[in-house]
Design an enzyme around this catalytic site. Structure first.
Site, PDB file in Angstrom:
ATOM      1  N   GLU A   1      49.386  51.704  70.785  1.00 51.47           N
ATOM      2  CA  GLU A   1      50.803  51.582  70.441  1.00 51.47           C
ATOM      3  C   GLU A   1      50.989  50.854  69.118  1.00 51.47           C
ATOM      4  OE1 GLU A   1      49.970  48.134  73.348  1.00 51.47           O
ATOM      5  OE2 GLU A   1      49.385  50.223  73.160  1.00 51.47           O
TER       6      GLU A   1
ATOM      7  N   ASP B   1      53.552  46.850  66.152  1.00 48.44           N
ATOM      8  CA  ASP B   1      53.192  46.996  67.565  1.00 48.44           C
ATOM      9  C   ASP B   1      54.466  47.144  68.392  1.00 48.44           C
ATOM     10  OD1 ASP B   1      50.819  46.636  69.598  1.00 48.44           O
ATOM     11  OD2 ASP B   1      52.502  45.480  70.396  1.00 48.44           O
ATOM     12  N   ILE B   2      54.450  48.032  69.377  1.00 47.67           N
ATOM     13  CA  ILE B   2      55.602  48.240  70.258  1.00 47.67           C
ATOM     14  C   ILE B   2      55.607  47.138  71.320  1.00 47.67           C
ATOM     15  CG2 ILE B   2      56.795  49.844  71.785  1.00 47.67           C
ATOM     16  CD1 ILE B   2      55.210  52.103  70.472  1.00 47.67           C
TER      17      ILE B   2
END
Length: 346
Positions: free
Chosen positions: A264, A221-222
């Protein structure tokens, strides 16, 4: 309107039709020489007109004036076929060219219009045949020459049908490959989409269990991605996702699987990889992203970081369970300050 719509929907067909105009013009040039040699000047000069009409149709196709081009081609073939049969007889084989319209109608017209025109074409074809039965040719040629013209016409039509058949198969195959890519690929990152990656991962789980090989997953995950979108806009956010996809892919083996799992989020599947090795891969990915120079895409000195959860497939475990465990590991990475890797074993 109908032709314009079809022209947009079937560009490959119009390109093929344009090429056929070139081939037909070459054939008519050859016919001019043949009929001059056979002392049939009317048919010889008809071919000069035919070459001009095909040249005009070729130009019209190039200008996307497909309706005009089709009218020119239809007129040429209908008139030319009739003249050939009336002047030298049915056995000349000029009626073969009328058969070329059958696949063209199926491609370019709606079903109702195509059926009507096919019936009219059939009536025209039968009418020419009936005419040849009741009226003798106006400019007959020798039996040997007639056979030669028939074989020539048959060969040309045979060649054109073969050409169109190969082009059609190639076009359909290309279109199917494109549809398969669209159905299985995320349009932004060009990675596997969630549905397709799920199918591939299920198959990999089955293979791992069958051969008793380890398999691990990374859920990535960003960090603070919403902030990137808010500060720089969604277009910049999309660029970040595209760069991330490439950078992550560079850290993986060729047979590893990667896809866009959510907005994301990315999912990486590592076949024949235990959790310790998977953790090392995840750390390598995290370090590569955090050290990448993002100044061309984002604010100067701003970095992009990842939080990653790592999990290994347990015996007789489902995809949902291993993903749930990786998600919990990801949540731990987030809650512990982000920009870190967490492994969670069963």
């Amino acid at each position: 309107m109908e032709r314009s719509k079809n022209s947009e929907q079937r560009p490959q067909f119009w390109q093929v039709a344009r090429r056929c105009c070139q081939l037909a013009a070459i054939v008519d040039i050859a016919f001019f020489a043949i009929f001059m040699a056979l002392d049939s000047p009317i048919l010889a000069w008809v071919n000069v007109v035919s070459v001009a009409m095909y040249a005009w149709a070729f130009y019209a196709f190039g200008q996307r004036q497909n309706g005009l081009a089709i009218v020119l081609v239809w007129t040429e073939v209908l008139v030319h076929s009739a003249l050939g049969i009336i002047l030298i007889g049915w056995d000349s084989g000029f009626h073969y060219y009328l058969l070329m319209f059958i696949p063209a109608l199926a491609v370019t017209m709606r079903l109702g219009y195509a059926i009507i025109l096919l019936v009219l074409l059939w009536a025209y074809y039968v009418g020419l045949y009936a005419t040849s039965l009741y009226f003798a040719p106006l400019q007959p040629i020798s039996a040997e020459a007639l056979i030669g013209v028939n074989v020539f016409n048959l060969s040309v039509v045979f060649g054109m049908f073969s050409y169109l058949g190969f082009i059609y198969v190639r076009t359909v195959s290309s279109a199917n490959r494109k549809l398969n890519r669209l159905a299985s690929t995320d349009g932004l990152t060009l990675l596997h989409n969630r549905r397709h990656l799920t199918e591939l991962t299920e198959a990999e789980i089955t293979r791992s269990e069958r051969y008793e090989k380890p398999m691990s997953v990374l859920l990535i995950d960003i960090d603070h991605f919403k902030l990137i979108n808010d500060l720089f806009g969604h277009l910049k956010g999309d660029e970040v996702l595209q760069h991330l996809a490439k950078l992550i892919r560079m850290e993986l083996r060729q047979h590893d699987l990667i896809g866009r799992w959510g907005g994301e989020e990315f999912l990486v599947v590592l076949p024949e990889t235990d959790i310790t090795t998977a953790e090392q891969v995840a750390e390598r990915i995290r370090a590569a992203i955090s050290s990448f120079n993002w100044s061309d895409n984002l604010k100067k000195d701003m970095t992009v970081t990842l939080s990653i959860g790592v999990s290994q497939l347990a015996p007789n475990e489902t995809l949902n369970r291993i993903l749930n465990r990786a998600d919990k590991a990801l949540y731990i990475s987030k809650s512990c300050g982000r920009n870190r890797v967490t492994r969670l074993e069963k």
